[in-house]
Every structure is written in C-alpha cells, then in structure tokens.
Write a protein that holds these residues in place. Structure first.
Motif, short mmCIF file in Angstrom:
data_model
loop_
_atom_site.label_atom_id
_atom_site.label_comp_id
_atom_site.label_asym_id
_atom_site.label_seq_id
_atom_site.Cartn_x
_atom_site.Cartn_y
_atom_site.Cartn_z
N ARG A 1 34.09 1.35 60.87
CA ARG A 1 34.24 1.29 59.43
C ARG A 1 33.07 0.51 58.84
NH1 ARG A 1 37.23 4.66 60.63
NH2 ARG A 1 39.47 4.91 60.18
N ASN B 1 36.19 8.78 53.01
CA ASN B 1 34.79 8.67 53.45
C ASN B 1 33.86 9.02 52.30
OD1 ASN B 1 32.75 8.20 55.34
ND2 ASN B 1 32.69 10.32 56.01
N ALA C 1 29.43 12.60 58.76
CA ALA C 1 30.67 13.33 58.44
C ALA C 1 31.22 14.01 59.68
CB ALA C 1 30.42 14.36 57.35
N SER D 1 40.29 9.75 56.65
CA SER D 1 39.79 10.81 55.78
C SER D 1 39.20 10.29 54.49
CB SER D 1 40.91 11.81 55.47
OG SER D 1 41.29 12.51 56.63
N THR E 1 33.54 5.81 59.23
CA THR E 1 33.58 6.12 57.80
C THR E 1 32.76 5.09 57.03
OG1 THR E 1 35.60 4.81 57.38
CG2 THR E 1 35.88 7.15 57.99
N ASN F 1 32.33 3.60 53.02
CA ASN F 1 32.87 3.56 51.67
C ASN F 1 32.36 2.33 50.94
OD1 ASN F 1 35.00 5.83 51.49
ND2 ASN F 1 35.47 4.85 53.44
N ALA G 1 27.62 8.57 54.73
CA ALA G 1 28.84 9.36 54.92
C ALA G 1 28.51 10.82 55.20
CB ALA G 1 29.73 9.25 53.69
#
Length: 255
Positions: free
Chosen positions: A134, A244, A172, A242, A177, A179, A168
C-alpha cells in the motif's frame, strides 16, 4: 477492523514527528504494524516512539536523496521490506505568485513533491517483490482544486495526485495499490503557524485568520488528525484492494 490485521507488516511514514503523520503512525502501530517513523527532528520522533509500541524513529530528510536512500535502507535492514509507505512529509506556505521567488518555489516542490517521489521510489524498490503493498500520499484538498493565495503549494499537491495516479496505472492489476488522501484544514500546528502568516499578510487578527480557514471546510470545523489516520488505515485494511489511483477528499463535503 480488528486490531492486529497488520501484524508482521513494515510501514514507513514520512513527516511522522507530529500532526497527521504521527496520527497515522500510531494508528498503523495499533493495528499491529512495525512502523518506521521518519522526519528531520530526532527529538520529536523519539518522543513519539517512547509513547507507544511498534514505533521506530529514523531521521530522514525527504529533500535529500542520499538521506532518503540511507534511511530507507536502514529501516529495511531492521524491519524487512516496506509493505506500507505513507508519503506525508510536507510544508504549507502561501504567497501571491508575483511575490514567490524561485527559491521559495523550489523549497515547496523539494519537500512536497520531490520528497514524495524519492521516498516512494525507495520504499517501492523493496515492496515490488512482495504479494501485498500500500502506498498512500497525503496530498490536500489543494491537490484537487486551486487554493487562493497558494499557487505553488497547490501545484505541489496536484503533482502528488498525478504521481499517485501514474503509479496506479503502472502497477494496475498487481498487489500494490496507490492512493492519495486530500484533507481540508486539519487541526495541527500548521494551521496555527498559517494563522500568524495570514494575519501578517492580510491585516486580519490571528483569530480571524483561523476562523477564515475553518470556514473553508464545508462542515465548519477543523478536521482531527485521527480522521485522516482512520482513512489511511481503511486503505490498508481488508477489502481495500480495488481502491486504486484515487484522490480521496476529506474536507467535510468540499470538492
């Protein structure tokens, strides 16, 4: 989410000595992560680490490539590959663009945007071989819209959102991920310092300047650092895979 869901994960948080970074570091540690908390002020980092378990101080200057590489390497040697990276280090300064010198522009970019790039890059080098990761950048509502009187700051925070969206896209479909969290005005020392700065520039009192910042949050109050921490924790929790490439506004309804 139950405590312990991040057991065995190594998290690295930049700018973690106070404010939002400290709140995120504490939340990750409470969820079981071993958290490397970085910043330039050793005393603040050590005080934070002494107040809880799972928090490990590490001096890092995100504007210095050598410092970022060395500090990240030391953290990895002590606690293993980074699984969670929080790019939080930043400065918030406002000035009219015609009063902004190149040195001021570069200082803001070096901390907010270059610092995010360098620290994410170094953590990502250790994260790529894993099966879960993350990356969270703490941008700003100014990363989603222009902030009056702070063009350089707005540009740096827009850049952070662009960096996250680009990463991202690059990763993918994989286990990592990326964010961005985009808070409005948060109840930290930055608001206190900016109240004084705005007062000097505008002739308002510091109380009036603080009230003007509060009024820019749609719900009429400052945001607690723990609210940002809980959003970061959610991005690291079960069922977040999910989510992202998002720039998540946390400003009481403001877009």
């Amino acid at each position: 989410m139950e405590g312990g869901f991040l057991d065995g994960r190594h998290a690295l948080v930049t700018g973690g000595g106070s404010g939002i970074g400290a709140a995120i570091a504490r939340a990750l540690a409470e969820a079981g992560a071993e958290v490397t908390v970085t910043g330039r002020r050793a005393g603040a980092l050590e005080a934070l680490a002494a107040a809880g378990t799972g928090l490990h101080p590490q001096v890092m200057d995100v504007t210095d490539e050598t410092s970022v590489a060395a500090a990240t390497a030391a953290a990895v040697a002590a606690r293993g590959p980074v699984a969670i990276h929080v790019a939080n280090a930043g400065i918030a300064e406002g000035a009219a663009i015609h009063k902004t010198g190149l040195a001021d522009w570069r200082r803001i970019m070096a901390t907010n945007l270059d610092g995010a790039f360098l620290s994410i890059r170094e953590s990502l080098r250790t994260m790529r071989g894993g099966d879960w990761g993350r990356v969270i950048a703490v941008s700003s509502i100014a990363g989603l819209r222009g902030l009056k009187g702070a063009a350089a700051y707005s540009a740096s925070k827009h850049g952070m959102v662009g960096l996250i969206r680009g990463l991202a896209a690059d990763y993918a479909g994989g286990p990592i991920t990326f964010n961005a969290l985009c808070p409005g005005y948060v109840d930290t020392d930055i608001v206190t310092r900016n109240s004084a700065s705005i007062a000097i520039r505008t002739g308002l009192t510091e109380t009036e300047a603080r009230a003007a910042m509060i009024a820019r949050n749609a719900h009429g109050r400052l945001i607690a650092p723990d609210e940002i921490a809980r959003a970061a924790l959610w991005l690291c929790g079960p069922g977040s895979g999910s989510v992202n490439g998002q720039a998540i506004g946390i400003a009481g309804g403001e877009t």
